[in-house]
Scaffold this active site. Sequence first.
Site, mmCIF file in Angstrom:
data_model
loop_
_atom_site.group_PDB
_atom_site.id
_atom_site.type_symbol
_atom_site.label_atom_id
_atom_site.label_comp_id
_atom_site.label_asym_id
_atom_site.label_seq_id
_atom_site.Cartn_x
_atom_site.Cartn_y
_atom_site.Cartn_z
ATOM 1 N N LEU A 81 0.782 -1.143 0.075
ATOM 2 C CA LEU A 81 -0.148 -0.021 -0.040
ATOM 3 C C LEU A 81 0.821 1.270 0.155
ATOM 4 O O LEU A 81 2.176 1.026 0.282
ATOM 5 C CB LEU A 81 -0.811 0.127 1.068
ATOM 6 N N ASP A 82 0.387 2.321 -0.091
ATOM 7 C CA ASP A 82 1.213 3.643 -0.293
ATOM 8 C C ASP A 82 0.773 4.304 1.106
ATOM 9 O O ASP A 82 -0.170 3.930 1.878
ATOM 10 C CB ASP A 82 1.120 4.428 -1.355
#
Lengths: 126, 132
Positions: A81-82
């Site tokens: 994920l970011d």
Amino acid sequence: MALRAAVLRHIQVPVQTLTATGSKPLPRWSLGASLRLFSSHDDHLTKEEVIDRVLDVVKSFPKVDPSKVTPDVHFQKDLGLDSLDNVEIVMALEEEFKLEIPDKEADNIDSCNLAIEYIYNHPMAG
Amino acid sequence: MAFTLRSVKVPPNSASLEEARSRVFDFFKAACRSIPAIMDIYNLDDVVTKSQLRSTIASEIRKNSHVTNPKVIDLLLFKGMEELGNIVEHAKQRHHIIGQYVLGRQGLVQDLDTKDEGMSDFLKNFYKSNYF
């Protein structure tokens, strides 16, 4: 007066079942999160409950593959994920446990481990 | 009146990309924290869930994630705050919220009539947008 007597009679009923069953002090309220008013010592969540709920929140995040979620998975490194997703997961945890996590702490929460630890140690976690 | 709730982060000059980035996260958190109020004001409980709204907000923010100029980011944040303020103070209406943030790409108009089924794909694409 009649109402008061009726209410008193109604309240006395659980005491009679208490003597019949014997040992348990709080017959109805001893399941799970106990409901002792004015006591702040009993409402801590158990660690398993915290772990379960945190993992549920992470698994139900739409970008996450539920099979990869373990209690020590890192959001950005393992789940890909970011940083915005990281913030979103922290907000989802805030909603689930009815907390408000200050920014400094929220920036540190990078993995399931840290989240579980933080929530377990938070006195207001619900 | 519009910015009484959210007047915190209006100073327009971010010193650096890092500061702009942290402002973006603050804005996102403020938006997420006002989601329960929004769902209550517009009665969205049977239409959408909180996590869907969170994802929608995140994807709106992500649309502009390629921007590198801090001043542009500040302006986008300002517009975002304005939009959030409008929504929270009930200056918008339910159909605005549903059309803009709940429905996906196909928008409000769903063509499921039998009369449209025989239509060519060219026409369908043409009705949808100018570029296909």
